[in-house]
Design an enzyme around this catalytic site. Sequence first.
Site, PDB file in Angstrom:
ATOM      1  N   ASP A   1      16.362 -25.564 -55.516  1.00  0.00           N
ATOM      2  CA  ASP A   1      16.874 -24.297 -56.249  1.00  0.00           C
ATOM      3  C   ASP A   1      15.849 -23.356 -56.223  1.00  0.00           C
ATOM      4  O   ASP A   1      14.718 -23.311 -56.605  1.00  0.00           O
ATOM      5  CB  ASP A   1      17.426 -24.510 -57.523  1.00  0.00           C
ATOM      6  CG  ASP A   1      18.972 -24.796 -57.603  1.00  0.00           C
ATOM      7  OD1 ASP A   1      19.546 -24.924 -56.457  1.00  0.00           O
ATOM      8  OD2 ASP A   1      19.514 -25.065 -58.775  1.00  0.00           O
TER       9      ASP A   1
ATOM     10  N   ASP B   1      24.276 -19.130 -61.917  1.00  0.00           N
ATOM     11  CA  ASP B   1      24.174 -20.112 -63.103  1.00  0.00           C
ATOM     12  C   ASP B   1      24.450 -19.157 -64.301  1.00  0.00           C
ATOM     13  O   ASP B   1      23.368 -18.425 -64.512  1.00  0.00           O
ATOM     14  CB  ASP B   1      22.840 -20.795 -62.628  1.00  0.00           C
ATOM     15  CG  ASP B   1      22.949 -21.874 -61.863  1.00  0.00           C
ATOM     16  OD1 ASP B   1      23.959 -21.668 -60.742  1.00  0.00           O
ATOM     17  OD2 ASP B   1      21.941 -22.345 -61.588  1.00  0.00           O
TER      18      ASP B   1
END
Length: 123
Positions: free
Chosen positions: A110, A81
């Site tokens: 996550d 990310d």
Amino acid sequence: MSTPGELVTAFCAEWGSGTPESIAEYFSDDAVYHNVPMAPLAGKPAILEFLHGFLGNFGNIDFTVHHQAEVGAMVLNERTDRFVIGDNKVELPVMGAFEVRDGKIVAWRDYFDMAPFNAMSAG
């Protein structure tokens, strides 16, 4: 109807240019979103509130998915990310677990290391 894997792929892409509302539409009303180092968020309203704060502070985020596996309603992806916090560009390795039901994400977890954030605070 798309497969759970196709839904998660579209969801990850949405973060690059989407709005909090367009991203929240991928979740069921009773979804749970858990960034595992932090407390979980339960329900679409709480997730939408988080999205407004996150995107409002940091802008859109680029999810680069390196590997993705789908087993039934479960989707796992390994990704990086990328986003900006102040003057810092962050690249965060993440392992994501998604549970999909009736074309919506009902659970998203996550797993990542907080070290990149802690390093910015210490610097």
